[in-house]
Motif scaffolding. Structure first.
Motif, PDB file in Angstrom:
ATOM      1  N   UNK A  17     -49.402  61.953  69.191  1.00 56.63           N
ATOM      2  CA  UNK A  17     -47.963  62.164  68.970  1.00 56.63           C
ATOM      3  C   UNK A  17     -47.406  61.192  67.928  1.00 56.63           C
ATOM      4  N   UNK A  18     -46.411  61.665  67.187  1.00 64.10           N
ATOM      5  CA  UNK A  18     -45.768  60.818  66.184  1.00 64.10           C
ATOM      6  C   UNK A  18     -45.080  59.646  66.865  1.00 64.10           C
ATOM      7  N   UNK A  19     -45.132  58.499  66.211  1.00 66.17           N
ATOM      8  CA  UNK A  19     -44.406  57.342  66.738  1.00 66.17           C
ATOM      9  C   UNK A  19     -42.917  57.554  66.480  1.00 66.17           C
ATOM     10  N   UNK A  20     -42.102  56.786  67.168  1.00 64.79           N
ATOM     11  CA  UNK A  20     -40.660  56.867  66.937  1.00 64.79           C
ATOM     12  C   UNK A  20     -40.333  56.554  65.485  1.00 64.79           C
ATOM     13  N   UNK A  21     -41.061  55.603  64.896  1.00 55.89           N
ATOM     14  CA  UNK A  21     -40.825  55.242  63.493  1.00 55.89           C
ATOM     15  C   UNK A  21     -41.178  56.395  62.560  1.00 55.89           C
ATOM     16  N   UNK A  22     -42.293  57.078  62.837  1.00 58.64           N
ATOM     17  CA  UNK A  22     -42.685  58.230  62.021  1.00 58.64           C
ATOM     18  C   UNK A  22     -41.652  59.345  62.124  1.00 58.64           C
ATOM     19  N   UNK A  23     -41.217  59.623  63.339  1.00 65.60           N
ATOM     20  CA  UNK A  23     -40.198  60.656  63.531  1.00 65.60           C
ATOM     21  C   UNK A  23     -38.935  60.304  62.764  1.00 65.60           C
ATOM     22  N   UNK A  24     -38.502  59.056  62.883  1.00 65.04           N
ATOM     23  CA  UNK A  24     -37.267  58.636  62.233  1.00 65.04           C
ATOM     24  C   UNK A  24     -37.376  58.737  60.719  1.00 65.04           C
ATOM     25  N   UNK A  25     -38.533  58.366  60.171  1.00 66.05           N
ATOM     26  CA  UNK A  25     -38.724  58.441  58.718  1.00 66.05           C
ATOM     27  C   UNK A  25     -38.623  59.885  58.235  1.00 66.05           C
ATOM     28  N   UNK A  26     -39.268  60.817  58.950  1.00 67.38           N
ATOM     29  CA  UNK A  26     -39.208  62.232  58.564  1.00 67.38           C
ATOM     30  C   UNK A  26     -37.783  62.753  58.719  1.00 67.38           C
ATOM     31  N   UNK A  27     -37.150  62.411  59.825  1.00 68.84           N
ATOM     32  CA  UNK A  27     -35.775  62.871  60.055  1.00 68.84           C
ATOM     33  C   UNK A  27     -34.827  62.347  58.978  1.00 68.84           C
ATOM     34  N   UNK A  28     -34.989  61.089  58.595  1.00 73.82           N
ATOM     35  CA  UNK A  28     -34.137  60.522  57.544  1.00 73.82           C
ATOM     36  C   UNK A  28     -34.323  61.268  56.231  1.00 73.82           C
ATOM     37  N   UNK A  29     -35.570  61.577  55.885  1.00 66.99           N
ATOM     38  CA  UNK A  29     -35.830  62.328  54.652  1.00 66.99           C
ATOM     39  C   UNK A  29     -35.192  63.715  54.717  1.00 66.99           C
ATOM     40  N   UNK A  30     -35.344  64.380  55.852  1.00 65.51           N
ATOM     41  CA  UNK A  30     -34.788  65.726  55.984  1.00 65.51           C
ATOM     42  C   UNK A  30     -33.260  65.707  55.945  1.00 65.51           C
ATOM     43  N   UNK A  31     -32.659  64.703  56.522  1.00 66.92           N
ATOM     44  CA  UNK A  31     -31.197  64.596  56.480  1.00 66.92           C
ATOM     45  C   UNK A  31     -30.721  64.348  55.051  1.00 66.92           C
ATOM     46  N   UNK A  32     -31.484  63.553  54.305  1.00 67.25           N
ATOM     47  CA  UNK A  32     -31.147  63.333  52.894  1.00 67.25           C
ATOM     48  C   UNK A  32     -31.221  64.640  52.119  1.00 67.25           C
ATOM     49  N   UNK A  33     -32.261  65.419  52.378  1.00 63.69           N
ATOM     50  CA  UNK A  33     -32.429  66.718  51.721  1.00 63.69           C
ATOM     51  C   UNK A  33     -31.289  67.650  52.111  1.00 63.69           C
ATOM     52  N   UNK A  34     -30.923  67.631  53.379  1.00 64.04           N
ATOM     53  CA  UNK A  34     -29.803  68.451  53.843  1.00 64.04           C
ATOM     54  C   UNK A  34     -28.527  68.093  53.076  1.00 64.04           C
TER      55      UNK A  34
END
Length: 105
Positions: A17-34
Motif C-alpha cells: 500500500x502507498x504510504x501517507x506521504x506517497x498518497x499526499x504527493x500524488x494528491x497534491x500533484x492532481x490538485x495542482x493539475x485540477x
C-alpha cells in the motif's frame, strides 16, 4: 470496450500500500493539475488567445504524464516485482504491458 470509457476497477489491491506521504504527493500533484484545468476554463471564458490556451493544455498533459509515470514506476517496483517473486510474473507483466500501451496512446 470503448476507447474513451474508463476501465472498470480491477478490484486488486497494491502489493505494498502507498504510504501517507506517497498518497499526499500524488494528491497534491492532481490538485495542482485540477487548478490548471480551471485556469484554462477561465482562459476560454475570457477569449484568451488560442496559442496561450494550447500552451497550458500542453503543460497539463505533461503534468498528468509525470504523475502517471511515477505511478507506473511504483507499480513496477512493488506490484510487478512482488508477483514475479511469487511466480505470478507472466500475468503481472501482461497487465503492465496493457496499461503501458493504454497510457501511451
Amino acid at each position: 470496450m470503448c476507447e474513451h470509457t474508463l476501465p472498470e476497477n480491477s478490484g486488486k489491491k497494491p502489493a505494498k500500500p502507498r504510504t501517507d506521504e506517497e498518497k499526499q504527493a500524488v494528491m497534491n500533484r492532481l490538485k495542482r493539475i485540477e487548478g490548471q484545468v480551471r485556469g484554462i476554463q477561465k482562459m476560454v471564458e475570457n477569449d484568451r488567445y488560442c496559442v496561450d490556451v494550447l500552451v497550458q493544455i500542453s503543460a497539463i498533459n505533461k503534468a498528468l504524464n509525470k504523475v502517471g509515470y511515477s505511478l507506473l514506476e511504483r507499480h513496477t517496483h512493488h506490484c510487478v516485482a512482488g508477483a514475479i517473486k511469487k511466480g505470478e510474473g507472466e500475468e503481472a507483466i501482461d497487465e503492465l504491458m496493457k496499461v503501458i500501451q493504454q497510457f501511451s496512446k
